[in-house]
Structure formats: structure tokens, C-alpha cells
Design a protein around this motif. Sequence first.
Motif, mmCIF file in Angstrom:
data_model
loop_
_atom_site.group_PDB
_atom_site.id
_atom_site.type_symbol
_atom_site.label_atom_id
_atom_site.label_comp_id
_atom_site.label_asym_id
_atom_site.label_seq_id
_atom_site.Cartn_x
_atom_site.Cartn_y
_atom_site.Cartn_z
ATOM 1 N N MET A 65 23.530 -38.505 -47.566
ATOM 2 C CA MET A 65 24.836 -39.052 -47.172
ATOM 3 C C MET A 65 25.822 -38.940 -48.326
ATOM 4 S SD MET A 65 24.319 -42.462 -44.858
ATOM 5 C CE MET A 65 25.998 -42.714 -44.301
ATOM 6 N N VAL A 66 25.376 -39.266 -49.534
ATOM 7 C CA VAL A 66 26.302 -39.280 -50.666
ATOM 8 C C VAL A 66 26.737 -37.857 -51.022
ATOM 9 C CG1 VAL A 66 26.551 -39.821 -53.102
ATOM 10 C CG2 VAL A 66 25.460 -41.452 -51.568
ATOM 11 N N THR A 67 25.769 -36.932 -51.140
ATOM 12 C CA THR A 67 26.175 -35.567 -51.469
ATOM 13 C C THR A 67 26.966 -34.961 -50.325
ATOM 14 O OG1 THR A 67 24.054 -34.791 -50.683
ATOM 15 C CG2 THR A 67 24.297 -35.031 -53.067
ATOM 16 N N GLY A 68 26.588 -35.308 -49.091
ATOM 17 C CA GLY A 68 27.263 -34.725 -47.942
ATOM 18 C C GLY A 68 28.679 -35.228 -47.765
ATOM 19 N N ALA A 69 28.958 -36.444 -48.273
ATOM 20 C CA ALA A 69 30.292 -37.003 -48.062
ATOM 21 C C ALA A 69 31.140 -36.978 -49.324
ATOM 22 C CB ALA A 69 30.186 -38.441 -47.539
ATOM 23 N N TRP A 126 34.424 -33.880 -49.509
ATOM 24 C CA TRP A 126 35.600 -34.735 -49.650
ATOM 25 C C TRP A 126 36.646 -34.406 -48.601
ATOM 26 C CZ3 TRP A 126 36.714 -39.106 -51.868
ATOM 27 C CH2 TRP A 126 35.908 -39.567 -52.924
ATOM 28 N N GLY A 127 36.754 -33.123 -48.256
ATOM 29 C CA GLY A 127 37.740 -32.705 -47.267
ATOM 30 C C GLY A 127 37.520 -33.394 -45.928
ATOM 31 N N TYR A 128 36.238 -33.531 -45.540
ATOM 32 C CA TYR A 128 35.959 -34.231 -44.285
ATOM 33 C C TYR A 128 36.119 -35.736 -44.444
ATOM 34 C CZ TYR A 128 34.636 -30.452 -41.219
ATOM 35 O OH TYR A 128 34.685 -29.357 -40.408
ATOM 36 N N TYR A 142 39.662 -36.521 -44.391
ATOM 37 C CA TYR A 142 40.226 -36.315 -43.052
ATOM 38 C C TYR A 142 40.008 -37.555 -42.187
ATOM 39 C CZ TYR A 142 40.266 -35.042 -38.164
ATOM 40 O OH TYR A 142 40.490 -35.055 -36.824
ATOM 41 N N TYR A 143 38.757 -38.027 -42.157
ATOM 42 C CA TYR A 143 38.485 -39.237 -41.364
ATOM 43 C C TYR A 143 39.243 -40.427 -41.934
ATOM 44 C CZ TYR A 143 34.584 -36.782 -39.114
ATOM 45 O OH TYR A 143 33.822 -35.906 -38.400
ATOM 46 N N ALA A 144 39.268 -40.520 -43.276
ATOM 47 C CA ALA A 144 39.938 -41.660 -43.914
ATOM 48 C C ALA A 144 41.413 -41.702 -43.533
ATOM 49 C CB ALA A 144 39.774 -41.581 -45.425
ATOM 50 N N LEU A 197 31.293 -43.047 -44.359
ATOM 51 C CA LEU A 197 30.245 -43.322 -43.369
ATOM 52 C C LEU A 197 30.245 -42.276 -42.262
ATOM 53 C CD1 LEU A 197 30.431 -47.178 -42.922
ATOM 54 C CD2 LEU A 197 28.578 -45.860 -43.924
ATOM 55 N N TYR A 198 31.444 -41.876 -41.841
ATOM 56 C CA TYR A 198 31.523 -40.890 -40.762
ATOM 57 C C TYR A 198 30.990 -39.551 -41.213
ATOM 58 C CZ TYR A 198 33.749 -42.932 -36.706
ATOM 59 O OH TYR A 198 33.983 -43.619 -35.550
ATOM 60 N N GLN A 199 31.492 -39.070 -42.378
ATOM 61 C CA GLN A 199 31.071 -37.761 -42.845
ATOM 62 C C GLN A 199 29.596 -37.799 -43.261
ATOM 63 O OE1 GLN A 199 31.636 -34.851 -42.740
ATOM 64 N NE2 GLN A 199 30.521 -33.909 -44.432
ATOM 65 N N GLY A 200 29.172 -38.874 -43.947
ATOM 66 C CA GLY A 200 27.759 -38.989 -44.323
ATOM 67 C C GLY A 200 26.876 -39.016 -43.082
ATOM 68 N N GLY A 201 27.339 -39.712 -42.059
ATOM 69 C CA GLY A 201 26.582 -39.768 -40.804
ATOM 70 C C GLY A 201 26.462 -38.394 -40.161
ATOM 71 N N ALA A 202 27.544 -37.613 -40.250
ATOM 72 C CA ALA A 202 27.511 -36.262 -39.675
ATOM 73 C C ALA A 202 26.478 -35.407 -40.411
ATOM 74 C CB ALA A 202 28.894 -35.614 -39.781
#
Lengths: 329, 364
Positions: B43-47, B54-56, B59-61, B312-317
Amino acid sequence: MTLMHKILGTAAAFALSAGAALSEPAMIYDLGGKFDKSFNEAAFAGAEKWKAETGETYREIELQSEAQREQALRRFAEAGLNPIVMAGFAFGSILEEVAADYPDTKFAIIDMVVDAPNVRSIVFSEHEGSYLAGMMAAMASKTGTVGFIGGMDIPLIRKFACGYVQGVKAANPDATVIQNMTGTTPTAWNDPVKGGELTRAQISQGADVIYAAAGGTGVGVLQTAADEGILSIGVDSNQNYMHPGQVLTSMVKRVDVAVYDAFMSGADLETGIFTLGLAQDGVGYAVDDNNAALVNDDMIAAVEDAKAKIISGEIVVHDYMTDNTCPVK
Amino acid sequence: MDVMPKWADVVLIPVISLVLAALLSTLVIVAIGEDPVAAVKLMVTGALGSTYAWGYTLYYATNFIFTGLAVAVAFHARMFNIGGEGQATLGGLGVALICLALPWPHWALALPAAVVGAALFGAAWAAIPAWLQAKRGSHIVITTIMFNFIAASVLNYLLVNVMRPTGSMDPATAKFPPGAHLPTLHDLLAPFGIAFSRAAPANISFLIAVVACVLVWLLIWRTRLGYEIRAQGHSEPAAVYAGIRPVRIIMAAMLVSGALAGMMAINNVMGEAERLVLNSVEGAGFIGIAVALMGRNHPFGVFLAAILFGFLYQGGAELALWTNIPRELIVVIQALVILFTGALDNMVRMPLEKLFLALRKDRA
């Protein structure tokens, strides 16, 4: 850790095979989720069948947001997964862009045509299958009134409805068809309670055969129809077994076969537009032990006759998508 | 009021809530037989681990900043605006109408027009519940929720029957003209020699969201209207006694709130999809409530909370892409964070207050 193994493994496979890629296929389910008892679940069944027969594995993701469509496609393509199969028309415009960026990856999209050299587009002639379901509904009805319950009010479901009404009118020109859509938000695909309420409302208006094209909502339609002692028609998967002797038939749409075929061909996936209609057995009506008592020989003969005529082109079932209108109401 | 020092209220409580949510999430992941350490790492590396990630996340943020600010502004007048979802939906309609109306030559022209369109449509959708509340006393929570459904139905009707190109299976508008394409962070940062990921959807809307945070802070704490909004929120009879007209304040607060929610559409509709699809808001209007709660209705708090939810959203993805954790459990993890930071606030607050009281008595 398994992730790193997967990525490294895929990279290694690429390096070894140099061109003739030996990689996992990937399956992307639409927002409804893979256990929707209908469309996505049929895709899942096809993937699982492939897994059971070949003993190989595949990657999958259930989307949670629209922004993930492009994300999932790109990440899977970059990880070397091939082919990548996606279930749902909503991927169309994104795949058009993504497919061009990964010319060595093969994509397959269900329910939409994407014109790109590395894409297999699989579309079904749902209006033809629904036409046959409509004929059977009209012949089984005693009141002369039959019903249609759709999920979300989108063009695809109107295509189902339009084919169904044409079939009903072909078998009984005086028949009345009551049409309802469950809702306008994605929850309409998974609202069996509302499906049941709509079923009761249609029964009170005289309907005695009801066709549900509504994903998980259809479970409620079939249940209520069985409880109230009328007939129902299932959709996408063969749902005759859900209430033996009370489901007239199911309009099957072989999404599972489409996924299975795509996985089987692997990286050598033949691209182009594949239309699966009655002629290809991509759509059809289901007859098994559960509904054998409900269908008589006259019915089968009439439906088989219509099927042959549709295949030969003698009967043309109007497709709602071509002009956004339906000739019959 | 000041049982606790301010830093404890602003920093300590959210951090403890997050730690509790993380612990419970760990249990959930262990219970289904996955490795929680690997999952958190992913989750951490992915988000946060790359410019792509960071771009994703940003975007959600961006979405959540707009909807969070919308809820926060209305809440300062003690209006609970649950209608961010519908207002953002209508904002999307405004953006689509403007982007499709003209063959825009350059985004610098299209963007201000789209911002105005999004804000106007969002505000208009908030205006009716606001008026009903101000004049008729119809409860704003009920009316804004109902307007979410009406917005979904309106959009469904328009997309399926009116705005959809003939023959297209997808209930969506045509793609916006290329002149309406907003620069992504990749385009914006390239002149500075920063190689930001090309694939990520974060775009110039993020900067607009940051500007919106500053403007909301100015509005609430540095203007006369903001003072009146806060006065009305603390006590309506006192506000009336001071010569403040409640009808005017309710309308003003809700119109600003609706406009902010509507402006989310420049990010998701114009910046990402570049066409209007059904369900484009995807619950961001509701997430905005949690963001505002967690951010204590302060623009800077909203900004931080929005980044957290973006994470949370990007890490969840990423979890969904690379593990076998089913998406329902990813929603559970997200829900735990919302539950602890929003709904169970007092669970952490009350023991902490007792602790600080005890400490103070010792000192006294």
C-alpha cells in the motif's frame, strides 16, 4: 513476496522466450464485482474453467472506481500479462488509447467494439436471444400480458427489452408488454428487494411471465415470481435451476465461452470483431430438466423455426443500438 | 472547552484513531491468511513510492479536497450538506456542457469557463434544498440526500437519451475536444526538470484545490460573511439579535458549499475521463463528509485528510491489483479508518480528556 516473484517470473519468462511470450492472462471485472450472479460471474466461470483445464493461473482485479480502468489496463500490460480480457462496454474509450501504447499485448473486450490491431472485440446479439425468449413468454402466457424488468436504464438493457418485445409481438400480436427498469444508479444491478416489488406490481397488472435482465436484481424477480406462482425468464447464465419448474427458460449469453476462448488462445489471440449471435450459439434459450415440463413441442418448434429464420436472415430482429429507437412498444 | 491542549485535539486524537484502525485492519488481513506486513508495504509503495503512485493519490485527494471543503463550509453554519454527491454530479454536467459547446482552442480558456460552469451547476443543485431549509424549515439532511437521487436520475436520463452519441453502447458523452485537455502534473513539472509520471491522472485541478483551501480559509476567518456564518452556526438566536439574517446566511453557506462540490468535476470529468460518464463521482461526495470530520472543518485539516483518503484509495487499488485480498475487504479497511476517525471520535477523546484532566490536577 508473491508479487515480486510474479513480476520477476514474468520478466524472466519474457527474457527466456524472447517474443513467444509465455505469460499469464489477466481478467478485469467491471464495477459490479465478480459475484454478481450474472455478467461478471459468467466471465469468472469462463476463467475458472480455463484454470481447471490447463492448471495454469491468471491475474484478476475487480474494479472499485472509474479511474482504475486505465490504471489496471496499464499496470497489467506493463507487467507483461497477455492476453488481457475485460468484461464491460465501459472500457471501450480507454482501451482505444491504451491498446495503441502496448502493441505487443493482446486485449479482448466484451460488449464493445474497439478498432485496433491488437484487440479482439466480442459483442453478443442479445436482441436475437431475447426475441426467442419473448416468443416463449407470449406462448406460455395465459393472460396475454407479459413483463420485462431491466436493471439500470442503459442502452444495453433497452436492447434486451426491444428484442423481447419484438418476440412477444411476433408470437401474439395482441399481447401487452409491461416494462420497468429498476433504477438509475449502479445499485439497480443488485437490488433483489426492488426486483421483487416490481414483480408484484407487474403481476397486479396481469403479467404472468416476467423476463428479468437485471443482474443480481433478477434473483428477487425470479424468487417473487416463483412465490406468486407465475413464470419467469432468467438471463446471462442458465438460471433455470434456481426455481425448478417455475423458470420458463433463460436467455443465455455465453460470456464464459468468450473468456475461455480468449484465455485458451493465449498470446496468439486472433484479433478483430467477433459477433456471437444465434448462429454461433453465443446467445440462446436454455432447456434442461428443470423446465422441460414448462415447454411443449409446439413452443420448441416455433422457436426453432424463428431461430433458423433469424440465422438465414429471413427474420431481422431490430437492434436498438443502431438507431436508439424500438419499432414496437 | 479547553480540557486538552490544542495539539492533542488536532494531532493526537487523529493519530491514535489511525493507529487503532490500522491495528484492526491488520487483524482483518491476518484473518484471511494474507501477510499484513507485505500488504502495508504494498500500500505504501503503491500510493507514495513513485511519481506514478503520487499521481493517483493526488488525483483522488483532489476530489476529496473539494467535497471535504464543501461539507466544512456548510458545517460552519451547522448545515449538514450530505448532497455533495449530487452537486458534484451536476457540476460534471456543467463541465461537460461547456467543454462540448465550443471547439476550445486552449485549456487556459476552457478551464476558467469550466470552473464557472461546475460551480454554477453545483451551487444551483444546492440552492433548492438551501431555500427549502431557509424558508420552509425542511431539514437539509433529508433534502440534500433526496437531491442526490434526483441528480443521478437526471444524469441517467440525459446521458442515455440526449447526450449519448447514436450507436454508442456506453451511456457517456462524446470525448471533449483536444483544446479542453487539462495539463497533467507531468506536463506542469516537465519545464522544471522534474520527471513526473505520464500515466497518472493528477492534473492542474490539484493546484486549484489548494487555492480553494486558501480561499475557504480567508472566507471563513477573514471576511464579514465568514464571521456571520460562524456566528449563525454557534447560535441562531444570538446571530439574529446581532442583526444577521439567517435566510441569507443559510443560502450563502449552501451556495458556496454546492459550488465547491461541483468544482470537483474539473478534476474527475475534465481532467481524468475527458467525457461525462454515469457514476463519475463514485461516492466522493460521501467521503467528503469523513474528510471534513477528520479535518475538523479546517481547510488545512481537510487537505491532510484528503491526502490520507487518497492514499487509502490508491493503496487499496494496488492491493486489489497484486494480492488476493478481495475488494470487499479493502472497503472494510477503508471503512475502519472512517469509523475510527469520524464516528468513534469520542471513544478516543473521552479517555484522553480524562488523562489530561488527571495530569492537570496533579500539577495543580
